[in-house]
Design an enzyme around this catalytic site. Sequence first.
Site, PDB file in Angstrom:
ATOM      1  N   SER A 244       0.812  -1.217   0.000  1.00 53.05           N
ATOM      2  CA  SER A 244       0.000   0.000   0.000  1.00 53.05           C
ATOM      3  C   SER A 244       0.844   1.266   0.000  1.00 53.05           C
ATOM      4  O   SER A 244       0.402   2.308  -0.493  1.00 53.05           O
ATOM      5  CB  SER A 244      -0.927   0.010   1.217  1.00 53.05           C
ATOM      6  OG  SER A 244      -0.185  -0.074   2.416  1.00 53.05           O
ATOM      7  N   GLY A 273      -1.964  -4.162   1.314  1.00 56.57           N
ATOM      8  CA  GLY A 273      -2.080  -5.409   2.051  1.00 56.57           C
ATOM      9  C   GLY A 273      -1.119  -6.491   1.637  1.00 56.57           C
ATOM     10  O   GLY A 273      -0.999  -7.512   2.328  1.00 56.57           O
ATOM     11  N   ASN A 303       4.016  -5.867   5.767  1.00 58.81           N
ATOM     12  CA  ASN A 303       2.783  -6.589   6.084  1.00 58.81           C
ATOM     13  C   ASN A 303       3.062  -8.011   6.574  1.00 58.81           C
ATOM     14  O   ASN A 303       2.214  -8.598   7.246  1.00 58.81           O
ATOM     15  CB  ASN A 303       1.846  -6.608   4.869  1.00 58.81           C
ATOM     16  CG  ASN A 303       1.265  -5.236   4.592  1.00 58.81           C
ATOM     17  OD1 ASN A 303       0.914  -4.508   5.506  1.00 58.81           O
ATOM     18  ND2 ASN A 303       1.189  -4.866   3.326  1.00 58.81           N
ATOM     19  N   ASP A 394      -0.766   7.803  10.056  1.00 58.01           N
ATOM     20  CA  ASP A 394      -1.254   6.656  10.840  1.00 58.01           C
ATOM     21  C   ASP A 394      -0.106   5.802  11.357  1.00 58.01           C
ATOM     22  O   ASP A 394      -0.302   4.644  11.709  1.00 58.01           O
ATOM     23  CB  ASP A 394      -2.224   5.806  10.016  1.00 58.01           C
ATOM     24  CG  ASP A 394      -1.569   5.222   8.763  1.00 58.01           C
ATOM     25  OD1 ASP A 394      -0.392   5.558   8.484  1.00 58.01           O
ATOM     26  OD2 ASP A 394      -2.228   4.425   8.066  1.00 58.01           O
ATOM     27  N   HIS A 397       1.536   4.787   6.851  1.00 56.57           N
ATOM     28  CA  HIS A 397       1.428   5.263   5.470  1.00 56.57           C
ATOM     29  C   HIS A 397       1.862   6.723   5.371  1.00 56.57           C
ATOM     30  O   HIS A 397       1.702   7.500   6.312  1.00 56.57           O
ATOM     31  CB  HIS A 397      -0.009   5.099   4.971  1.00 56.57           C
ATOM     32  CG  HIS A 397      -0.472   3.676   4.952  1.00 56.57           C
ATOM     33  ND1 HIS A 397      -1.164   3.103   5.996  1.00 56.57           N
ATOM     34  CD2 HIS A 397      -0.297   2.703   4.018  1.00 56.57           C
ATOM     35  CE1 HIS A 397      -1.422   1.836   5.704  1.00 56.57           C
ATOM     36  NE2 HIS A 397      -0.896   1.566   4.518  1.00 56.57           N
TER      37      HIS A 397
END
Length: 418
Positions: A244, A273, A303, A394, A397
Amino acid sequence: MNRFLALALAALLPLSAPALDLGKGWQIAVTDFEGEALLDTDRVTVPKPASPRVPDSHVAARRGSDGALTLQFSNSWIAQLRWQGGKPLDLRPYLANGTVEFDLRVIDLAHGGMKFKLGCGTDCERKIPFLFAGRELIGKGPQHISFALKCFWREGDDFSAVPLPFTLEGTGSGEIAVNHLRLNRQGKATTACPDYRSQSVTPERLQESWAMDWWLPRHEAKLAEVRAHREAGRRVDLVFLGDSITQGWENEGKQVWAEHFAKYNAVALGFGGDRTENLLWRLQHGELDGMAPKAVIMLIGTNNTGDRLEDPALTIAGIKRNLDEVRRRQPQAKVLLLALFPRGEKPDDVTRRHNDKVNALLPALADGRQVVFLDIGRALMNPDGTLSKDILPDWLHLSPQGYDIWARSLDATLTPWL
């Protein structure tokens, strides 16, 4: 056989033990992302907080007259039936040949996903994804499921006091029922599970409910994007591979992309993801074909950490497998192998520390000529190692400012290559 020898051999053999019936002595918690309720009546709905982050989600459960527990969920990030509140179990005697078994009825999962989880000690859980297999069972009535307990075990796990012996987890929307849940010390596994030792290097489509509607169409769209460049006679000189964070070049990083990389007809092959095995699937299904880039930038693996806190050596194996695939398909290209970006607000965040362990192993994959390693993590952090919401809103990202930092950090390496 000598009687004393027989007694000695018997003492060495595993003692037989009745199955552990998890229908007795355990509370059933019904949870979603923001709330929890106990299924201490025939039916319960998880209450919503005053200001829900997911206002349109709904999670409920019911207990049937036959003892079956049914989980209903819609628009849910995470919905669970969780067995808790009993005496922690010592499952070490069950690991060698034990199974977890239950009857599963998938009533609806067309827009949802599911996983099975088992605790592995305090603050430890392991999971088995079951989205693809679960959708194949829609409307087929109760099916007996038997997993080897070893499916939930990782080297170093402590199964001496397991407080959460089972969790059924749903995502998206669906309805699933389980019954006759038990742990057998001697059982026969009939349901396949991923081998954690090879999961990161085994090509697979992304098995998440929230990705099912867009993941394959995006793959096809990327193939078409490369084909359009080729048919128009445009040379693709630069390719980004990743998850992502790389996909974000098309959103938060769009303006920076136009300023720095559009002139190279660059292609961003980032899918939200994705773990190493998902990128590997995409590479093996044509995403690098039909072009001859001068440079490939690869950023993958965070991930593997966030989804399963994978052993860093296994994540490195997945990254290496992708690197080998890139080198095989695009031998002329120089590869810029990026360290995983920092995540988690503070340096002691568990996922940050996990990524740091992966990054410590990454330089060994680069030869400094055809494959070059680059760590830009410090440029994304505050001097004290904390993260700023201006750069990583966040804690994972990038913001537009973060993409600008990323792009400028690449200049010194990329400019001579391109």
